[in-house]
Design an enzyme around this catalytic site. Structure first.
Site, PDB file in Angstrom:
ATOM      1  N   LYS A 211       0.851  -1.230  -0.138  1.00 50.99           N
ATOM      2  CA  LYS A 211      -0.083  -0.059   0.064  1.00 50.99           C
ATOM      3  C   LYS A 211       0.857   1.171   0.000  1.00 50.99           C
ATOM      4  CE  LYS A 211      -1.980   3.176   1.968  1.00 50.99           C
ATOM      5  NZ  LYS A 211      -1.745   4.333   1.502  1.00 50.99           N
ATOM      6  N   GLU A 286       9.265   0.928  11.378  1.00 55.72           N
ATOM      7  CA  GLU A 286      10.296   2.130  11.297  1.00 55.72           C
ATOM      8  C   GLU A 286       9.724   3.545  11.035  1.00 55.72           C
ATOM      9  OE1 GLU A 286      12.314   0.986   7.580  1.00 55.72           O
ATOM     10  OE2 GLU A 286      13.115  -0.833   8.570  1.00 55.72           O
ATOM     11  N   CYS A 319      13.521  10.822   7.503  1.00 58.21           N
ATOM     12  CA  CYS A 319      13.280  10.410   8.840  1.00 58.21           C
ATOM     13  C   CYS A 319      14.564  10.343   9.692  1.00 58.21           C
ATOM     14  CB  CYS A 319      12.733   9.003   8.957  1.00 58.21           C
ATOM     15  SG  CYS A 319      14.079   7.827   7.795  1.00 58.21           S
ATOM     16  N   GLU A 417       8.989  15.564  16.104  1.00 56.46           N
ATOM     17  CA  GLU A 417       9.502  15.464  14.588  1.00 56.46           C
ATOM     18  C   GLU A 417       8.746  16.308  13.874  1.00 56.46           C
ATOM     19  OE1 GLU A 417       8.205  12.001  12.180  1.00 56.46           O
ATOM     20  OE2 GLU A 417      10.508  11.883  11.644  1.00 56.46           O
TER      21      GLU A 417
HETATM   22  P1  NAD Z   1       1.868   8.266   8.004  1.00 61.26           P
HETATM   23  O1  NAD Z   1       2.087   7.412   9.066  1.00 61.26           O
HETATM   24  O2  NAD Z   1       0.850   9.281   7.790  1.00 61.26           O
HETATM   25  O3  NAD Z   1       1.791   7.234   6.572  1.00 61.26           O
HETATM   26  C1  NAD Z   1       2.638   6.098   6.271  1.00 61.26           C
HETATM   27  C2  NAD Z   1       1.850   5.336   5.647  1.00 61.26           C
HETATM   28  O4  NAD Z   1       0.946   4.732   6.095  1.00 61.26           O
HETATM   29  C3  NAD Z   1       1.242   5.849   4.230  1.00 61.26           C
HETATM   30  O5  NAD Z   1       1.266   4.808   3.188  1.00 61.26           O
HETATM   31  C4  NAD Z   1      -0.353   6.098   4.442  1.00 61.26           C
HETATM   32  O6  NAD Z   1      -1.316   5.856   3.486  1.00 61.26           O
HETATM   33  C5  NAD Z   1      -0.531   4.642   5.666  1.00 61.26           C
HETATM   34  N1  NAD Z   1      -1.535   4.858   6.534  1.00 61.26           N
HETATM   35  C6  NAD Z   1      -1.987   5.965   7.072  1.00 61.26           C
HETATM   36  N2  NAD Z   1      -2.852   5.714   8.294  1.00 61.26           N
HETATM   37  C7  NAD Z   1      -2.972   4.495   8.114  1.00 61.26           C
HETATM   38  C8  NAD Z   1      -3.850   3.452   8.945  1.00 61.26           C
HETATM   39  N3  NAD Z   1      -4.531   3.657   9.912  1.00 61.26           N
HETATM   40  N4  NAD Z   1      -3.751   2.031   8.786  1.00 61.26           N
HETATM   41  C9  NAD Z   1      -2.748   1.750   7.904  1.00 61.26           C
HETATM   42  N5  NAD Z   1      -2.140   2.588   6.931  1.00 61.26           N
HETATM   43  C10 NAD Z   1      -2.025   3.906   7.328  1.00 61.26           C
HETATM   44  O7  NAD Z   1       3.530   8.879   7.670  1.00 61.26           O
HETATM   45  P2  NAD Z   1       4.060   9.804   6.270  1.00 61.26           P
HETATM   46  O8  NAD Z   1       3.435  11.219   6.839  1.00 61.26           O
HETATM   47  O9  NAD Z   1       3.451   9.170   4.929  1.00 61.26           O
HETATM   48  O10 NAD Z   1       5.528   9.635   6.482  1.00 61.26           O
HETATM   49  C11 NAD Z   1       6.213  10.535   7.368  1.00 61.26           C
HETATM   50  C12 NAD Z   1       6.590   9.625   8.576  1.00 61.26           C
HETATM   51  O11 NAD Z   1       7.348   8.540   8.069  1.00 61.26           O
HETATM   52  C13 NAD Z   1       7.689  10.467   9.427  1.00 61.26           C
HETATM   53  O12 NAD Z   1       7.290  10.269  10.823  1.00 61.26           O
HETATM   54  C14 NAD Z   1       8.948  10.004   9.252  1.00 61.26           C
HETATM   55  O13 NAD Z   1      10.086   9.842  10.174  1.00 61.26           O
HETATM   56  C15 NAD Z   1       8.621   8.217   8.966  1.00 61.26           C
HETATM   57  N6  NAD Z   1       9.477   7.704   8.087  1.00 61.26           N
HETATM   58  C16 NAD Z   1      10.492   6.813   8.598  1.00 61.26           C
HETATM   59  C17 NAD Z   1      11.256   6.165   8.125  1.00 61.26           C
HETATM   60  C18 NAD Z   1      11.947   5.089   8.708  1.00 61.26           C
HETATM   61  O14 NAD Z   1      12.910   4.470   7.974  1.00 61.26           O
HETATM   62  N7  NAD Z   1      12.262   5.025   9.993  1.00 61.26           N
HETATM   63  C19 NAD Z   1      11.493   6.340   6.877  1.00 61.26           C
HETATM   64  C20 NAD Z   1      10.804   7.159   6.333  1.00 61.26           C
HETATM   65  C21 NAD Z   1       9.688   8.024   6.827  1.00 61.26           C
END
Ligand code: NAD
Length: 513
Positions: A211, A286, A319, A417
């Site tokens: 997804k 992650e 991140c 963050e």
């Molecule tokens: P997010 O948590 O809003 O979304 C991430 C993914 O989860 C998207 O595909 C979204 O559609 C999905 N999602 C959202 N709500 C959901 C739910 N209720 N159930 C299942 N899936 C759901 O995060 P974002 O804004 O897309 O990304 C930014 C975040 O990701 C930041 O906190 C960043 O630090 C983190 N990040 C971490 C890493 C790592 O390797 N640790 C890498 C990149 C980004």
């Protein structure tokens, strides 16, 4: 006594025959019902399920952060499409698992080759979709995406299960494919992060439902064409597009999953953990970070400064970014002055322009979130040194690199963050204070240290609470190293054999003659 074998092993001939038959029937090219043209490339807005394009009645708009132009209307999946995709992955699982590492690796190597062949096209589409720098995408991210398949396919061939004997009993450790993996990725480096999940999951013998993030759906869609041309059997990898709270939530609540690998925010992880609890589906998380960047007075200041200005890359939507600069008091004035000069040279602009260093934020919604953090930091008494506004020349989603000083550890701008181009600068008197400040948030994704003192480097490697600590470097990430976050930055580790420990069922077989 024979060691336990998975049920499909005895049916290998039937399974293989069926798989070859299906492969023969498979079209060489995926038929695409509708397409959007992005960067001159035809991209399907539909899901990719069971090797076919599947549409949804509802769609959502995909907007380019570069100029907020409309790129495509993407299929908005929900529970029905997720059911269909999980069923396709379940159907494909026995034959994919039975192929074994060698059979699977052939497909994965072919996918890796096709990604490399198409890296320019993939980079151009991704830059329009999420605003990341075109050059970085082409030179770094797409190569890494290819390596995500090649590395884990090769490692699956090289991995050996441990064997030993105690008191006449022979022990063997096996890693057997676990089933269907749900893979959920964010938008900041979409194709690289999606393939970081697909590569090891498929190499371990899982089938998968991916997804992608709704703010960057396009390159995941192109993966459908790539895996089809690479001959991947239908249903082994499925892509369902949609909104997190709809398609994502339906996916993680599905009882047919063996694993959930999620990269994203801490808040979303909490809701996924609740959903996964119903079926006790194992998760790998992650998550976010607020990583410290420590500069000691004994550091090579040129290298430290160059690396520090790099923390604004991808508009801070990284991140791992070291967003909390912690500088030893003795060099704080010199560091700050030279840091300001270094950042002033970083050029904000169109990410397709090779002279650009920093591109736009991803969406209006995200811009408002970043602005909220900046406003609250000022209200809390933090001092804005530079930035804190949309670029007056560029407008749109182009937010200037921003720095706050005179911050206190308990302030939101230090603790939470932002995921935008916003850094804080604090000073420390000695190593103990540096460690206390560095470890003083709920996150523990990464830490960066610049020092020339070897003994100090050894001590900090131990004392800093972080999934990855970089000493005199940044972003060194070999695919063989474990990767993940301490504290609220994650659960579990992926990378190297740790990925296989997660995606496989690790089994002990104890045997006597
Ligand atoms: P997010 O948590 O809003 O979304 C991430 C993914 O989860 C998207 O595909 C979204 O559609 C999905 N999602 C959202 N709500 C959901 C739910 N209720 N159930 C299942 N899936 C759901 O995060 P974002 O804004 O897309 O990304 C930014 C975040 O990701 C930041 O906190 C960043 O630090 C983190 N990040 C971490 C890493 C790592 O390797 N640790 C890498 C990149 C980004």
């Amino acid at each position: 006594m024979e060691p336990f074998s998975p049920p499909w092993v005895g049916q290998w001939d039937t399974v293989r025959h069926d798989m070859l038959g299906r492969a023969a029937r498979r079209r060489e090219r995926l038929e695409v019902s509708a397409t959007a043209v992005v960067a001159g490339v035809e991209v399907s807005p539909d899901h990719f399920i069971g090797g076919e394009r599947v549409s949804s009645a509802a769609t959502f708009p995909d907007i380019s952060p570069i100029d907020e132009s409309h790129l495509a209307d993407i299929a908005r999946g929900g529970a029905a499409e997720i059911d269909q995709a999980v069923a396709a992955a379940q159907d494909a699982f026995p034959a994919w698992a039975a192929l074994g590492p060698e059979g699977r690796a052939k497909h994965l190597f072919a996918i890796a080759d096709l990604i490399l062949e198409r890296q320019d096209m993939l980079a151009e589409v991704e830059t329009l979709d999420n605003g990341s720098l075109l050059e970085a995408s082409r030179l770094r991210l797409m190569k890494r995406a290819s390596a995500n398949f090649r590395f884990f396919a090769q490692l699956s061939l090289d991995l050996e299960g441990r064997r030993w004997e105690v008191d006449g009993t022979r022990y063997a450790v096996r890693r057997d494919p676990s089933g269907v993996a749900a893979l959920i990725a964010p938008w900041n480096a979409p194709f690289m992060l999606e393939t970081w999940k697909c590569g090891p999951a498929l190499a371990a013998g899982c089938t998968a439902v991916l997804k992608p993030a709704e703010w960057s759906p396009l390159t995941a869609s192109l993966l459908g064409e790539i895996v089809t041309e690479a001959g991947l059997p239908p249903g082994v990898l499925n892509v369902v597009q949609g909104i997190g709270e709809e398609a994502g939530a339906a996916l993680v609540a599905h009882p047919g999953l063996a694993r959930i690998s999620f990269t994203g925010s801490v808040e979303t992880a909490r809701s996924i953990a609740r959903a996964a609890a119903a079926s006790l589906t194992p998760v790998s998380f992650e998550l976010g970070g607020k990583s410290p960047f420590l500069v000691f007075a004994d550091a090579d200041l040129d290298r430290a400064l160059e690396t520090a200005t790099y923390q604004y890359d991808n508009a801070g939507q990284v991140c791992l970014a070291g967003t909390r600069l912690l500088v030893e008091q003795a060099i704080a004035d010199e560091f700050t002055e030279r840091f300001l000069a270094g950042v002033a040279e970083r050029r904000l602009g169109d990410p397709r322009d090779p002279d650009t260093d920093i591109g736009p934020l991803i969406t209006r919604e995200h811009l408002a979130r970043v602005e909220g953090f900046v406003e609250r930091a000022q209200a809390d008494g933090a001092e804005l040194v530079f930035g804190g506004r949309i670029s007056p020349e560029l407008g749109g989603l182009y937010y200037e690199p921003t720095l706050f000083t005179n911050v206190r550890q308990e302030m939101e701008i230090v603790q939470k963050e932002v995921f935008g181009p916003v850094l804080t600068l604090q000073t420390f008197a000695d190593e103990d204070e540096a460690v206390a400040l560095a470890n003083g948030t709920e996150y523990g994704l990464a830490a960066t240290v610049f020092t020339r003192d070897d003994a100090r480097a050894d001590r900090l490697g131990e004392r800093l609470v972080a999934g990855t600590t970089w000493i005199n470097c940044f972003y060194a990430r070999d695919l063989g190293a474990p990767f993940g976050g301490a504290k609220r930055s994650g659960i579990g580790r992926e990378g190297g054999e740790w990925s296989f420990d997660f995606y496989a069922d690790v089994k002990t077989v104890a045997r006597r003659d």
